[in-house]
Scaffold this active site. Structure first.
Site, PDB file in Angstrom:
ATOM      1  N   GLY A 146      -7.241  -6.853   3.354  1.00 29.95           N
ATOM      2  CA  GLY A 146      -7.709  -5.371   2.741  1.00 29.95           C
ATOM      3  C   GLY A 146      -6.798  -5.074   1.336  1.00 29.95           C
ATOM      4  N   ARG A 181      -2.332  -4.393   9.493  1.00 32.42           N
ATOM      5  CA  ARG A 181      -1.643  -3.600  10.207  1.00 32.42           C
ATOM      6  C   ARG A 181      -2.175  -2.069   9.902  1.00 32.42           C
ATOM      7  NH1 ARG A 181       4.356  -4.750   8.456  1.00 32.42           N
ATOM      8  NH2 ARG A 181       2.843  -4.857   6.479  1.00 32.42           N
ATOM      9  N   ARG A 208       2.786 -10.817  13.653  1.00 35.22           N
ATOM     10  CA  ARG A 208       4.147 -11.038  14.334  1.00 35.22           C
ATOM     11  C   ARG A 208       3.836 -11.288  15.784  1.00 35.22           C
ATOM     12  NH1 ARG A 208       7.757  -7.008  11.199  1.00 35.22           N
ATOM     13  NH2 ARG A 208       5.595  -5.870  11.535  1.00 35.22           N
ATOM     14  N   SER A 244      20.073  -8.697   4.085  1.00 42.79           N
ATOM     15  CA  SER A 244      20.345  -8.372   5.630  1.00 42.79           C
ATOM     16  C   SER A 244      19.505  -9.397   6.353  1.00 42.79           C
ATOM     17  CB  SER A 244      20.014  -6.883   5.872  1.00 42.79           C
ATOM     18  OG  SER A 244      18.605  -7.005   6.038  1.00 42.79           O
ATOM     19  N   TYR A 248       7.072 -21.724  -5.208  1.00 42.06           N
ATOM     20  CA  TYR A 248       8.410 -21.895  -4.902  1.00 42.06           C
ATOM     21  C   TYR A 248       8.841 -22.569  -3.751  1.00 42.06           C
ATOM     22  CZ  TYR A 248       8.047 -16.944  -3.367  1.00 42.06           C
ATOM     23  OH  TYR A 248       7.680 -15.721  -2.801  1.00 42.06           O
TER      24      TYR A 248
END
Ligand code: NAP
Length: 295
Positions: A34, A57, A84, A122, A164
């Site tokens: 989308g 989502r 996921r 993190s 990459y």
């Protein structure tokens, strides 16, 4: 002096190299279809007669994809799906099969990314990017492959990657590691599933700026110079160029191509200089101050 004109511009959006109706009667699932490049890829399949299933989502992204394909006149189903979650993917394939039958092509385009120095990343940021980009791609691929093996039908998978995967990606170590896994998965599964008629390829975009880029990514681009002179082609990619490559790979004319990752970037990832510019750390490129453990 020899003029540097760069690579010529492509034909405009709307033109097609393949025959009209090349994908008539076929169904193509595009994850993240989308927005941005996924929408561009879905549109090129739609122009060639495919039914489209767009899975992601956010309702606003699904609506944008439906609107773009509606303008082309392609039949489209949009399904809310988080790649996921294997159950969410299975439900999306159920909905696709109910509407159009077993999809013939899967384009694993959805991914997550944002620039961050590794020392500031993190564990949750690492996990999220790897979970969406690598695990999500595998879960979708697995769902598609299992359904085709059970049905005894051929299919084609295209995993959208990034260059990459080969070079490493300073400032993007999570995404670069995940994309390296995606490229490697192409090579494993092309061999595993070739005997069952399932083709698996990778497709790597170079720099294709678009209006749906996240603030993190477009902010990173804004920190650099004008984009065109930084590319060997002296221009960035136009999104239909990626869509054309995807439709070729999944078309009858690309059937013997499997286990390959096609880079569409005007040779940017091959770029080397005779002389090296001074090294600037990722922190400095991003305008971050000195690192402290309190960060
Ligand atoms: P984008 O506009 O940010 O699109 C990402 C898409 O992935 C969105 O539609 C998003 O939809 C979907 N997505 C993210 N997480 C998801 C999840 N958990 N489940 C389902 N869908 C999810 O990115 P883009 O620039 O078009 O890039 C498309 C592909 O090209 C990516 O694989 C990217 O790595 C690759 N690429 C792009 C460039 C470039 O220059 N643009 C360069 C190299 C590689 P929702 O938010 O609705 O879920």
């Amino acid at each position: 002096m020899t003029e540097m004109t760069g690579l010529p511009a492509p034909p405009p959006v709307g033109e097609t190299a393949l025959k009209p109706g090349t994908f008539a009667g076929q169904t193509v699932v595009v994850t993240g279809g989308g927005t941005g490049l996924g929408k561009a890829i879905a549109s090129e399949f739609g122009r060639l007669g495919a039914n489209l299933v767009i899975a992601s989502r956010k309702p606003e992204h699904l609506q944008a994809g439906a609107a773009a394909l509606g303008e082309i006149g392609a039949p489209v189903l949009v399904v809310g799906c988080d790649i996921r979650e294997p159950e969410s993917i299975a439900a999306a394939f159920e909905a696709a099969e109910d509407r159009f039958g077993l999809p013939d092509v899967l384009v694993n385009n959805a991914a997550a990314n944002f620039p961050v120095p590794a020392e500031d990343m993190s564990p949750n940021a690492w996990r999220t990017v790897v979970d969406i980009t690598l695990n999500g791609t595998f879960f979708c691929t697995r769902e598609f492959g299992r359904r085709h093996l059970a049905a005894g039908t051929p299919g084609s998978i295209i995993n959208v990657g990034a260059s990459y995967a080969w070079t490493g990606g300073p400032g993007f170590s999570h995404s670069a590691a995940a994309k390296a896994g995606v490229k490697n998965m192409v090579e494993s599964l092309a061999v595993e599933w070739g005997p069952y008629g399932i083709q698996v390829n990778g497709l790597v975009p170079g720099l294709f700026p678009h209006e749906d880029m996240t603030d993190d990514i477009s902010g990173n681009l804004d920190r650099t110079h004008d984009k065109d002179p930084c590319q060997p082609a002296l221009r960035v990619g136009e999104r239909q160029e990626l869509g054309w490559a995807a439709t070729f790979l999944a078309s009858p004319y690309g059937r013997f191509i499997s286990g390959h990752t096609l880079v569409v970037d005007g040779a940017n990832w091959q770029r080397r200089s005779l002389t090296n510019p001074p090294v600037v750390s990722v922190r400095d490129q991003m305008g971050r101050g000195d690192f402290t453990l309190d960060d």
